[in-house]
Design an enzyme around this catalytic site. Sequence first.
Site, PDB file in Angstrom:
ATOM      1  CG  ASP A  36      -2.121  -0.856   1.103  1.00 17.95           C
ATOM      2  OD1 ASP A  36      -2.418  -1.277  -0.024  1.00 17.95           O
ATOM      3  OD2 ASP A  36      -2.776  -1.115   2.122  1.00 17.95           O
ATOM      4  CE  LYS A  58      -8.177  -0.395  -2.411  1.00 21.00           C
ATOM      5  NZ  LYS A  58      -8.800  -0.172  -3.712  1.00 21.00           N
ATOM      6  CG  MET A 167      -8.384   7.528   6.353  1.00 22.23           C
ATOM      7  SD  MET A 167      -9.051   5.958   5.749  1.00 22.23           S
ATOM      8  CE  MET A 167      -9.499   5.146   7.294  1.00 22.23           C
TER       9      MET A 167
END
Length: 507
Positions: A36, A58, A167
Amino acid sequence: MTSGKVSLIGAGPGSIAYLTLKGQHLLSQAEVLIYDDLVDPQLLQLVPSNCVQLHVGKRGGSPSTPQDIINLLLVDFCSQGKQVVRLKGGDPFIFGRANPEIGALIAANCHYEVIPGISSALAAPLLAGIPLTDKDLSRCFVVLSAHDPDILDWDAIAKIDTIVILMGGRFLEDIIQNLQEKGRSPSTPIAIIRHCARPEQQVWIGTLGDIVDQITEESLSPTVMVIGDVVKLRNMTTSPSLPLSGKTVIVTRAAEQSSKFSDLLQEQGATVIEMPALEITPPSSWEGLDQAIATLKDFHWLILTSANGVHYFFERLANAGKDTRALAGVKIAVVGKKTAESLKQYGLLADYIPPDFVADSLIEHFPENLSGQKILFPRVETGGREVLVKDLSVVGAEVVEVAAYQSGCPKQINPQAWQVLQEGMADIVTFASSKTVQNFYHLVKVALTSKSKYTPQSLLENVCLASIGPQTSKTCYEAFGRVDVEAQEYTLEGLTAALIQWAKTQN
């Protein structure tokens, strides 16, 4: 055929220092690495050189590899019998999207295991000096992802003592509005931690009422937010007494070599970025070394001046069907503490180590008359110093030089080290040999574009340049015009001690 397996590994919050030992072991055996964003680039160096590496990160607002494709890759490689590592930031089971991948593996009857990692939800507050719990201020905390704030139960969230949000950078104003509407005061403390566990880590401290003004035009990805009165307890630093705490050190070293030096520095609190500045490879021909090994009985002394020389000499000795017994009657002199330690790995002790661990004092203190002695000297193929051979010849020794390995310069600078240098986040650059100085200078010069306002010297103007000894320092002066720290004992331990003394003068 060996059955395949997928290991879903938590890479931790950012730095390689927080990877688990089991994660490190599995990475060292990986045939395929699927990783990742946000994993430390140094983790990619832990896999074998022939490992297939696929980036499938991502990031919000950026092109991403679809989850279905990631699932197919895992199943396909595992079905081929490969040992696959799926490397995820943080912990795989904390917003790590492990469930769909495990579901696909189960459906395809693929073997898998999950290795925990340290989540940034826990590490970021700690590394910012903020405790998540306190007997008076915080009896509980909640961790949530705010990439879609509209679906969250803000009534319940607002009642929790401490709120940790991942996030949520793009939705800071929405988060603040929701919390205030549900009863949290504008004076509630908030901390925003960006790039936790990395040299570029930043922390903003404010309140729900004023934090937005502090971070205007700042990119808040990746960030961890901590909201609650525990933010007032900030600066409970985890290692305030360690002398190199808060220092970011670039360690120049040979590619694919483990760095004991990095461990020494990290034990003193430093953040270490390892930058390969040497590529060690076999020589252009083994002929000379193999011929010398075939006639070892003719030599009186074997001189080894580097760990690389030790490694390649014994590799070729084994290739010839021989072991250390072939050295019966041959005395061994080594230059350098690290070289002596490498020799011990083969069950041998040096007959002679010069004072200060440097080649310059080898002849002066040699334990016997070298006149008429035949000496085998396995060494780097090109670019090594000629002084030692000249001095041995002057005192009457017959020196047989053979190429044991070659050292070259990597094609480009390590991206993480380059970012740290460009952004002015490096405090120290260390050099353990003249070649690392020369190659580091070359890599920096190549990386600087013709339009850059910097030269290698000006880019490092505020960076401490640290050398392991006089010869390396001489090369530093030639390249950069200065040396700020030189080890008194010319070893990695000596250089660590010198940096500790330097750090004390900076406080």
